[in-house]
Design a protein around this motif. Structure first.
Motif, PDB file in Angstrom:
ATOM      1  N   TYR A  43       0.843  -1.200   0.000  1.00 45.32           N
ATOM      2  CA  TYR A  43       0.000   0.000   0.000  1.00 45.32           C
ATOM      3  C   TYR A  43       0.874   1.243   0.000  1.00 45.32           C
ATOM      4  N   ARG A  44       0.196   2.342  -0.295  1.00 45.81           N
ATOM      5  CA  ARG A  44       0.841   3.660  -0.251  1.00 45.81           C
ATOM      6  C   ARG A  44      -0.237   4.686   0.043  1.00 45.81           C
ATOM      7  N   VAL A  45       0.056   5.579   0.989  1.00 46.08           N
ATOM      8  CA  VAL A  45      -0.845   6.674   1.335  1.00 46.08           C
ATOM      9  C   VAL A  45      -0.150   7.979   0.958  1.00 46.08           C
ATOM     10  N   SER A  46      -0.802   8.752   0.099  1.00 48.02           N
ATOM     11  CA  SER A  46      -0.255  10.046  -0.330  1.00 48.02           C
ATOM     12  C   SER A  46      -1.083  11.158   0.302  1.00 48.02           C
ATOM     13  N   GLY A  47      -0.377  12.221   0.743  1.00 50.69           N
ATOM     14  CA  GLY A  47      -1.038  13.334   1.408  1.00 50.69           C
ATOM     15  C   GLY A  47      -1.738  14.269   0.444  1.00 50.69           C
ATOM     16  N   PHE A  48      -2.136  15.412   0.992  1.00 55.36           N
ATOM     17  CA  PHE A  48      -2.905  16.371   0.214  1.00 55.36           C
ATOM     18  C   PHE A  48      -2.119  16.919  -0.972  1.00 55.36           C
ATOM     19  N   GLY A  49      -0.804  16.978  -0.843  1.00 53.87           N
ATOM     20  CA  GLY A  49       0.021  17.480  -1.942  1.00 53.87           C
ATOM     21  C   GLY A  49       0.715  16.391  -2.720  1.00 53.87           C
ATOM     22  N   GLY A  50       0.329  15.137  -2.500  1.00 54.15           N
ATOM     23  CA  GLY A  50       0.943  14.027  -3.206  1.00 54.15           C
ATOM     24  C   GLY A  50       2.155  13.454  -2.517  1.00 54.15           C
ATOM     25  N   GLU A  51       2.509  13.977  -1.356  1.00 50.32           N
ATOM     26  CA  GLU A  51       3.680  13.480  -0.643  1.00 50.32           C
ATOM     27  C   GLU A  51       3.373  12.129   0.009  1.00 50.32           C
ATOM     28  N   LEU A  52       4.433  11.346   0.221  1.00 45.75           N
ATOM     29  CA  LEU A  52       4.290  10.039   0.843  1.00 45.75           C
ATOM     30  C   LEU A  52       4.025  10.216   2.335  1.00 45.75           C
ATOM     31  N   VAL A  53       2.953   9.614   2.807  1.00 46.01           N
ATOM     32  CA  VAL A  53       2.606   9.659   4.226  1.00 46.01           C
ATOM     33  C   VAL A  53       2.953   8.335   4.891  1.00 46.01           C
ATOM     34  N   SER A  54       2.631   7.230   4.233  1.00 46.12           N
ATOM     35  CA  SER A  54       2.896   5.917   4.807  1.00 46.12           C
ATOM     36  C   SER A  54       2.905   4.903   3.681  1.00 46.12           C
ATOM     37  N   GLY A  55       3.536   3.773   3.949  1.00 37.03           N
ATOM     38  CA  GLY A  55       3.511   2.694   2.978  1.00 37.03           C
ATOM     39  C   GLY A  55       4.807   2.541   2.215  1.00 37.03           C
ATOM     40  N   PHE A  56       4.711   1.980   1.017  1.00 37.55           N
ATOM     41  CA  PHE A  56       5.866   1.640   0.194  1.00 37.55           C
ATOM     42  C   PHE A  56       6.140   2.779  -0.783  1.00 37.55           C
ATOM     43  N   ALA A  57       7.340   3.369  -0.629  1.00 40.11           N
ATOM     44  CA  ALA A  57       7.674   4.517  -1.472  1.00 40.11           C
ATOM     45  C   ALA A  57       7.868   4.121  -2.927  1.00 40.11           C
ATOM     46  N   ASP A  58       8.242   2.846  -3.202  1.00 40.69           N
ATOM     47  CA  ASP A  58       8.497   2.444  -4.581  1.00 40.69           C
ATOM     48  C   ASP A  58       7.234   1.994  -5.316  1.00 40.69           C
ATOM     49  N   LEU A  59       6.089   2.033  -4.644  1.00 40.94           N
ATOM     50  CA  LEU A  59       4.844   1.727  -5.334  1.00 40.94           C
ATOM     51  C   LEU A  59       4.537   2.859  -6.308  1.00 40.94           C
ATOM     52  N   PRO A  60       4.316   2.547  -7.587  1.00 42.18           N
ATOM     53  CA  PRO A  60       4.126   3.640  -8.558  1.00 42.18           C
ATOM     54  C   PRO A  60       2.894   4.466  -8.220  1.00 42.18           C
ATOM     55  N   PRO A  61       2.973   5.778  -8.451  1.00 44.11           N
ATOM     56  CA  PRO A  61       1.827   6.645  -8.150  1.00 44.11           C
ATOM     57  C   PRO A  61       0.643   6.314  -9.053  1.00 44.11           C
ATOM     58  N   PRO A  62      -0.531   6.769  -8.686  1.00 38.12           N
ATOM     59  CA  PRO A  62      -1.711   6.471  -9.518  1.00 38.12           C
ATOM     60  C   PRO A  62      -1.546   7.038 -10.922  1.00 38.12           C
ATOM     61  N   ARG A  63      -1.915   6.257 -11.881  1.00 30.49           N
ATOM     62  CA  ARG A  63      -1.856   6.727 -13.256  1.00 30.49           C
ATOM     63  C   ARG A  63      -3.167   7.430 -13.595  1.00 30.49           C
TER      64      ARG A  63
END
Length: 288
Positions: free
Chosen positions: A91-111
């Protein structure tokens, strides 16, 4: 050289079994695709439940006049959503500005959304599912836009949950084998019924051929047509017509032979009497 023409039985079997086999195989493919769609829908619910479980643990804090999304989410919280050890959830949780909050940093962002590639939406507009890759491995991705509100403010978080496809592929193979086994049994049953029907339908033809082979050479009497099926009636009538013409021809030939022998009998009798007279000396040999 051309081989012998195929038998009527073989033509009937091929003419019936081939279309039935095509229909059965097409039905099996359709059922298999429907089963895969149902399986994807079921496992996508698991991904959505995981994303919502993560969303429940998010909160908004205010620091220095800035809103910041925080999460206290151990990875063990997702273990309950893993079906078994054949699949893995990241999993990956991105904040309001798209920053990484929690999870796997290498998970690709939403397309960006793609109507041609993404699965049709069956849930709320805030979640979508699509196929992606993670560490060169195919995964199923769920992206949930989660509203988060707290004492420090509110905003929209992006939650991504990805699952590897080992379990889905194993289920797909199991569904395929079950579908092929069931359709194979159905096809075998249909083939047995068709074979029995063809055997029963061609029984009058075999009975007619056996009756013709069992006849005496001089037997030209007509075949009985009372128990013949309507499809064989023209063949029986034509055979009887041919045998009637043959009987008429043989009768005419026998009559001709009798007439010819009668016509030849008198001259032969005279010739025989003259030869006998010559041998007895009643007349001169030259005169005889």
């Amino acid at each position: 050289m051309e081989g012998p023409p195929p038998s009527l039985r073989r033509q009937l079997l091929l003419g019936i079994l081939l279309p039935v086999s095509v229909v059965v195989l097409l039905g099996a493919a359709f059922l298999y695709r429907q089963a895969l769609t149902s399986a994807d829908t079921a496992y996508d619910r698991t991904l959505l439940a995981s994303a919502k479980a993560i969303g429940e643990l998010l909160r908004v804090e205010s620091a220095g006049g800035q809103q910041r999304l925080t999460a206290d989410l151990p990875y063990s919280a997702l273990e309950a959503f893993e079906a078994d050890n054949r699949s893995r959830i990241v999993y990956r949780v991105s904040g309001f500005g798209g920053e990484l909050v929690s999870g796997f940093a290498d998970l690709p962002p939403p397309r960006p959304p793609d109507a041609r590639r993404d699965a049709p939406p069956v849930y709320a507009a805030l979640v979508r599912f699509y196929d992606d890759r993670y560490l060169n491995e195919p995964v199923r991705m769920a992206v949930l836009m989660q509203p988060v509100a707290g004492a420090g403010g509110q905003g929209m978080a992006t939650i991504q949950v990805a699952e590897t496809l080992e379990l889905r592929r194993a289920l797909a193979r199991q569904l395929l084998l079950q579908t092929l086994w069931q359709q194979g049994l159905l096809l075998a049953l249909i083939a047995a019924v068709v074979l029995w029907g063809v055997q029963r339908a061609t029984r009058p033809v075999r009975r007619l051929s056996q009756a013709l082979l069992a006849r005496e050479e001089a037997d030209l009497s007509p075949l009985p047509a009372g128990d013949a099926p309507p499809e064989l009636r023209p063949v029986v009538d034509a055979t009887n017509a041919v045998m009637a013409r043959l009987a008429h021809l043989l009768a005419h030939q026998q009559r001709f032979v009798r007439d010819a022998s009668h016509q030849l009998r008198t001259p032969l009798a005279v010739l025989k009497a003259q030869v006998q007279s010559a041998r007895r000396g009643d007349v001169e040999p030259a005169q005889a």
